[in-house]
Design an enzyme around this catalytic site. Structure first.
Site, PDB file in Angstrom:
ATOM      1  N   SER A  52       0.846  -1.303   0.086  1.00 22.04           N
ATOM      2  CA  SER A  52      -0.144  -0.090  -0.090  1.00 22.04           C
ATOM      3  C   SER A  52       0.789   1.131   0.059  1.00 22.04           C
ATOM      4  O   SER A  52       0.681   2.105   0.947  1.00 22.04           O
ATOM      5  CB  SER A  52      -0.897   0.211   1.136  1.00 22.04           C
ATOM      6  OG  SER A  52      -2.016   0.920   1.050  1.00 22.04           O
ATOM      7  N   CYS A  56       3.113   6.327  -7.581  1.00 23.61           N
ATOM      8  CA  CYS A  56       3.207   7.466  -8.494  1.00 23.61           C
ATOM      9  C   CYS A  56       4.102   8.598  -7.729  1.00 23.61           C
ATOM     10  O   CYS A  56       4.528   9.613  -8.468  1.00 23.61           O
ATOM     11  CB  CYS A  56       1.921   8.127  -8.701  1.00 23.61           C
ATOM     12  SG  CYS A  56       0.781   7.026  -9.723  1.00 23.61           S
ATOM     13  N   PRO A 288     -12.478 -21.477 -11.033  1.00 23.99           N
ATOM     14  CA  PRO A 288     -13.537 -21.149 -10.156  1.00 23.99           C
ATOM     15  C   PRO A 288     -13.000 -20.529  -8.876  1.00 23.99           C
ATOM     16  O   PRO A 288     -11.788 -20.911  -8.354  1.00 23.99           O
ATOM     17  CB  PRO A 288     -13.966 -22.591 -10.032  1.00 23.99           C
ATOM     18  CG  PRO A 288     -13.741 -23.469 -10.896  1.00 23.99           C
ATOM     19  CD  PRO A 288     -12.363 -22.927 -11.455  1.00 23.99           C
ATOM     20  N   TYR A 291     -10.045 -14.845  -8.769  1.00 23.95           N
ATOM     21  CA  TYR A 291     -10.366 -13.261  -9.456  1.00 23.95           C
ATOM     22  C   TYR A 291      -9.122 -12.604  -9.525  1.00 23.95           C
ATOM     23  O   TYR A 291      -7.981 -13.174  -8.918  1.00 23.95           O
ATOM     24  CB  TYR A 291     -11.028 -12.462  -8.421  1.00 23.95           C
ATOM     25  CG  TYR A 291     -12.505 -13.111  -8.024  1.00 23.95           C
ATOM     26  CD1 TYR A 291     -13.620 -12.601  -8.675  1.00 23.95           C
ATOM     27  CD2 TYR A 291     -12.867 -14.131  -7.407  1.00 23.95           C
ATOM     28  CE1 TYR A 291     -14.853 -13.237  -8.498  1.00 23.95           C
ATOM     29  CE2 TYR A 291     -14.085 -14.791  -7.069  1.00 23.95           C
ATOM     30  CZ  TYR A 291     -15.051 -14.261  -7.681  1.00 23.95           C
ATOM     31  OH  TYR A 291     -16.705 -14.807  -7.518  1.00 23.95           O
ATOM     32  N   ALA A 292      -9.004 -11.445 -10.406  1.00 26.06           N
ATOM     33  CA  ALA A 292      -7.855 -10.918 -10.718  1.00 26.06           C
ATOM     34  C   ALA A 292      -8.184  -9.281 -11.071  1.00 26.06           C
ATOM     35  O   ALA A 292      -9.172  -9.131 -11.435  1.00 26.06           O
ATOM     36  CB  ALA A 292      -7.171 -11.510 -11.734  1.00 26.06           C
ATOM     37  N   GLY A 294      -6.241  -5.190 -11.414  1.00 29.21           N
ATOM     38  CA  GLY A 294      -4.916  -4.423 -11.703  1.00 29.21           C
ATOM     39  C   GLY A 294      -4.435  -4.453 -13.131  1.00 29.21           C
ATOM     40  O   GLY A 294      -4.909  -4.698 -13.895  1.00 29.21           O
ATOM     41  N   ASP A 295      -2.957  -4.357 -12.793  1.00 29.68           N
ATOM     42  CA  ASP A 295      -2.157  -4.149 -13.980  1.00 29.68           C
ATOM     43  C   ASP A 295      -1.951  -5.557 -14.622  1.00 29.68           C
ATOM     44  O   ASP A 295      -1.753  -5.577 -16.014  1.00 29.68           O
ATOM     45  CB  ASP A 295      -0.805  -3.617 -13.891  1.00 29.68           C
ATOM     46  CG  ASP A 295      -0.798  -2.263 -13.282  1.00 29.68           C
ATOM     47  OD1 ASP A 295      -1.903  -1.505 -13.302  1.00 29.68           O
ATOM     48  OD2 ASP A 295       0.434  -1.788 -12.835  1.00 29.68           O
ATOM     49  N   TYR A 439     -18.553  29.495 -11.801  1.00 25.82           N
ATOM     50  CA  TYR A 439     -18.144  30.613 -12.479  1.00 25.82           C
ATOM     51  C   TYR A 439     -17.823  31.904 -11.540  1.00 25.82           C
ATOM     52  O   TYR A 439     -18.688  32.168 -10.868  1.00 25.82           O
ATOM     53  CB  TYR A 439     -18.800  31.081 -13.928  1.00 25.82           C
ATOM     54  CG  TYR A 439     -18.282  32.553 -14.295  1.00 25.82           C
ATOM     55  CD1 TYR A 439     -17.001  32.612 -14.293  1.00 25.82           C
ATOM     56  CD2 TYR A 439     -19.242  33.735 -14.213  1.00 25.82           C
ATOM     57  CE1 TYR A 439     -16.275  33.996 -14.944  1.00 25.82           C
ATOM     58  CE2 TYR A 439     -18.667  34.950 -14.622  1.00 25.82           C
ATOM     59  CZ  TYR A 439     -17.137  35.128 -14.760  1.00 25.82           C
ATOM     60  OH  TYR A 439     -16.976  36.208 -15.324  1.00 25.82           O
TER      61      TYR A 439
END
Length: 830
Positions: A52, A56, A288, A291-292, A294-295, A439
């Site tokens: 975690s 970036c 079954p 799951y997956a 991300g990159d 505005y």
């Protein structure tokens, strides 16, 4: 909290969730699972030491913008595990999955292994940097940047080595962010990119703004060039390009790209797509209960329906939240897909993109139209307004919005986010018009830039504004088309399109008789607005074929700017120079006149400069600050034509400050008695004559003289690139390409060529006697500051475009040559 049927809640009780990968999607999913099910057992396995963390933010820690390393970590393994009651195991690597037995084999840091069971498994392995098998790629000082360990290695190297020069290989988001941060760390930076532009998610017209910004900050660009190998000598690195160029470096960062980490899934028999792990709308794999996110996954693009890879943090975190609900409660929540909304800071510039750019639509075979608009980020009369350039792509009939790109100094994120929302909702350019904006002068204008972009796109669709693109300008037959520059005479004098006549917008109605009504007319101004107004006047007066240059002359000027590197010597013609002068070494005298031209579009800053200079005495200085990125170039061109001088220029925070000293009234240029500059006209493409030209040019440059070579007719073959991009040509241009030498290595001797035997013999003798080759002499000339000028008329006649010529070559005409010749005491025709 989302409500689920009771049967899903019952299934969730006492379930064991195993998560492989603890960054972004994996960590988000783990926290969401715990919030949804307090009783579940959650185990998170992470190969690295950290979870975690802010991927970036890594470049900004290296550059010193983020001073404290600890701020990169959202959670530590200990704090995350305690807060969410999760068994976090760092430095544990999953090595095998048995989907039938529902087990995972895990290797500890010490090499020992164990088996972990699961009820539901989530794969979030991410992606790994691409390291092509190039010679020398494993030399010390060559790095990739993907995780904290990479960051620590680079930071340590910078702290323990003298890094004066750095090369970034790859012009993507991470590469450019690292270029900025290595520059901030004190290194001279070069960026090598195999494509013809940096930042692949945007079109060339938008990327050209980034090219200008990088050159203005002193970053050297090597575009359209690949790396052949790396070498090391005398404790330094050399990046050797396929073109034969060598770039010295003390550090090299590889930012060529990443590939999804799919090996673990593939070895388990989990289905892969064309590049990534294949998942369904619930983010479940072919196995079954596996799951997956991300990159590592590929998912259908909402606009094309084709699977694609999306290496962005926002979609990964959203996927983590969705997949957590599906793992806990069963497949209940579907993922809609991502359109690729991204943003980057490049020095003082911000670039954002969402959806599909024009080049991607062209690749997919999707019919589209596009528009470019330039508007102030907020009311121009309020201080600190910057120009935003926005490009839209859309369906030519329905107006469905396909993509948006924006570049500027502030407000880019807001406009891109608005466009992204419209695209994901399947909206049109009309929805951009209907957006209701807040505005007030500090924040926007009454007509927001994104609304202006929508209005412009609607005008293109309706036929109210037929357009021509910058790429089409140079291919226009000037004998069949009338080009009209509707800017002011002052703007026109600073540079215009070849063959254009100047009829200012406010004079247009009185001068209609100067425009032939029986031939096509192309109008242009600085950014497109005055061109559109002029277009409506002509169309209202019966002119049938009238087009406006989308984005105006500024877009054309930026898109066709030459790449001028500091390694290649001084810039050529002032009007084409993309770099800034060094900052002033001392403060100007107290009596200097200061002019604030921020928020003004061209020609506003130049007009304010002229007004100030007109009121000054000879020798006085004026300091003009503008937010128009093109102002430094315009100021230099204006000074060159008026006899004034630019004393210094610098940029900071998107504000460009130029100091100009008023000179004596300009007299006709005459050659000074003591002038000793040299000019050459390279008319021939004979190998021996070309060699002689560069021997003389390098010799003259070595004495400190200004040397210019004007390449005309056959001489243009001497400065063609060996590896040229594909360009569109008419039949005559293609015939010239077939009949003429393709580059300097195909040149022949004027005598004794003997079916090219003599040519090869001459080059062999030169090598054996350690005489520089023609190509090496040519490179030395550019490095020594010799000015290469290609004749525009000859290029037009022979169908040669600037992209085919060497980087650093400027384009000029007879007036350009005559100016150089009048200031020289030697003029040779070869």
């Amino acid at each position: 909290m989302q409500k689920f049927p009771l049967e899903y809640k019952l299934k969730a009780l006492y379930m064991k969730h195993l998560i492989i990968g603890g960054v972004a999607g994996g960590a988000t999913a783990a926290a969401r699972i715990r919030r949804a099910d307090e009783q579940a057992e959650i185990v998170m396995i992470e190969k690295g030491k950290y979870i975690s963390y802010a991927n970036c933010g890594l470049p900004y820690y290296i550059g010193g913008t983020i001073a404290e390393r600890e701020k990169l970590f959202v959670q530590t393994p200990e704090s995350f595990g305690r807060r969410f009651n999760i068994d976090v195991r760092v430095e544990n690597e999953a090595t095998a999955i048995d989907t039938a037995a529902k087990t995972v084999t895990v290797r500890r840091r010490d090499g020992s292994e164990y088996t972990e069971t699961y009820d539901r498994l989530l794969l979030s392995p991410g992606a790994v940097p691409v390291r092509p098998p190039l010679p020398g790629i494993d030399l010390e000082g060559i790095f990739t940047l993907r995780n904290v360990a990479d960051t620590d290695r680079i930071k340590t190297y910078l702290d323990t080595h003298s890094v004066r020069e750095a090369v970034v290989v790859g012009g993507g988001f991470i590469g450019l962010e690292m270029a900025e941060n290595l520059h901030a760390a004190g290194a001279r930076v070069s960026v090598v990119e195999m494509a013809q532009q940096v930042m692949a998610p945007v079109d060339f017209s938008i990327a050209s703004h980034v090219h200008s910004e990088l050159m203005g900050q002193g970053v050297d660009l090597y575009l359209g060039k690949g790396v052949a190998r790396f070498e090391q000598a005398d404790g330094r690195l050399a990046v050797c390009l396929a073109t034969g160029e060598r770039i010295a470096a003390d550090l090299v960062l590889l930012s060529i790209g990443v590939r999804p980490a799919t090996e673990l899934a593939a070895s388990a028999g989990i289905a892969l797509g064309s590049r990534g792990i294949r998942v369904d709308s619930y983010l479940q794999t072919s196995a079954p209960d596996v799951y997956a996110v991300g990159d590592a996954i590929e998912f259908a693009h909402p606009l094309t329906g084709q699977p694609w890879l999306n290496y962005l943090a926002n979609p990964a975190n959203r996927q983590g939240r969705i997949v957590a609900d599906n793992m806990v409660f069963g497949n209940h929540t579907e993922y809609e897909g991502a359109i690729g909304t991204s943003i980057a800071k490049v020095f003082d510039l911000t670039v954002g993109s969402t959806g599909l750019p024009a080049k991607r639509l062209k690749q997919e075979g999707i019919d589209y139209r596009s528009s470019i608009t330039c508007s102030p980020s907020h009311a121009g009369y309020y201080p600190g307004s910057f120009m935003l350039t926005t490009k839209l792509t859309f369906d030519p009939v329905s107006g469905k919005l396909y993509g948006a790109q924006c570049v500027g100094h502030e407000g880019v994120d807001k406009r891109i986010d608005e466009a992204a929302l419209v695209i994901k909702q399947g909206g049109t350019v009309d929805d951009l018009i209907r957006l209701e904006h807040t505005y007030a002068p500090p924040f926007s204008s009454a007509k927001d830039p994104i609304a202006i972009a929508g209005y412009t796109a609607r005008n293109i669709i309706s036929g109210a504004m037929p357009i021509v693109w910058w790429r089409e300008i140079d291919a226009l037959d000037r004998s069949q088309v009338t080009l009209v520059d509707v800017r002011t005479p002052e703007e026109y004098a600073l540079g215009t399109l070849r063959g254009a006549v100047n009829i200012p917008l406010d004079d247009l109605r009185e001068r209609l008789g100067e425009i032939p009504a029986d031939r096509p007319v192309v109008l242009f101004c600085a950014v497109g607005l005055r061109g559109y107004l002029a277009q409506r006047i002509l169309m209202g007066r019966g002119f049938k074929d009238v087009r406006n240059l989308s984005g105006g002359y500024k877009t054309y000027q930026l898109a066709t700017q030459p790449v001028v590197n500091s390694r290649s010597g001084a810039c050529g013609a002032a009007e084409n120079c993309g770099t800034l002068l060094p900052p002033a070494t001392g403060a100007p005298q107290p009596g200097i006149i200061r002019v604030d031209a921020c928020g003004l579009q061209c020609p506003g800053p130049i007009m304010k400069l002229k007004q100030a200079v007109d009121s000054m005495a000879e020798g006085d200085c004026v300091e003009v600050t503008a937010t128009d990125a093109g102002f430094p170039r315009d100021a230099r061109a204006w000074c060159a034509s008026t006899g004034n001088s630019v004393e210094a220029a610098h940029a900071e925070g998107g504000r460009h400050t130029v100091i100009i000293r008023k000179g004596a009234p300009q007299a006709p240029v005459a050659a000074a008695a003591g002038e000793r500059n040299k000019t050459f006209i390279m008319f021939s493409d004979d190998l021996d004559r070309a060699l002689g030209t560069f021997v003389l040019a390098n010799g003259a440059a070595a004495t400190g003289r200004k040397v210019s070579i004007f390449f005309t007719f056959w001489g243009l073959n001497v400065i063609k690139k060996e590896h040229k991009p594909a360009v569109r040509k008419d039949i005559f241009g293609r015939m010239f390409s077939w009949m003429l030498p393709s580059d300097s290595r195909r040149l022949k001797l004027s005598k004794m060529s003997m079916l090219s035997i003599g040519d090869r013999m001459m080059r062999y003798i030169m090598r054996s006697k350690n005489i520089y080759s023609l190509e090496e002499m040519r490179r030395q000339a550019l490095d020594n500051g010799v000015e290469f000028i290609a004749c525009q008329m000859s290029m037009d006649m022979m169908g040669i475009v600037q992209e085919e010529l060497l980087d650093g070559v400027t384009i000029g005409g007879v007036a350009t040559y005559m100016e150089r010749a009048e200031q020289a005491n030697v003029n040779l025709f070869i």
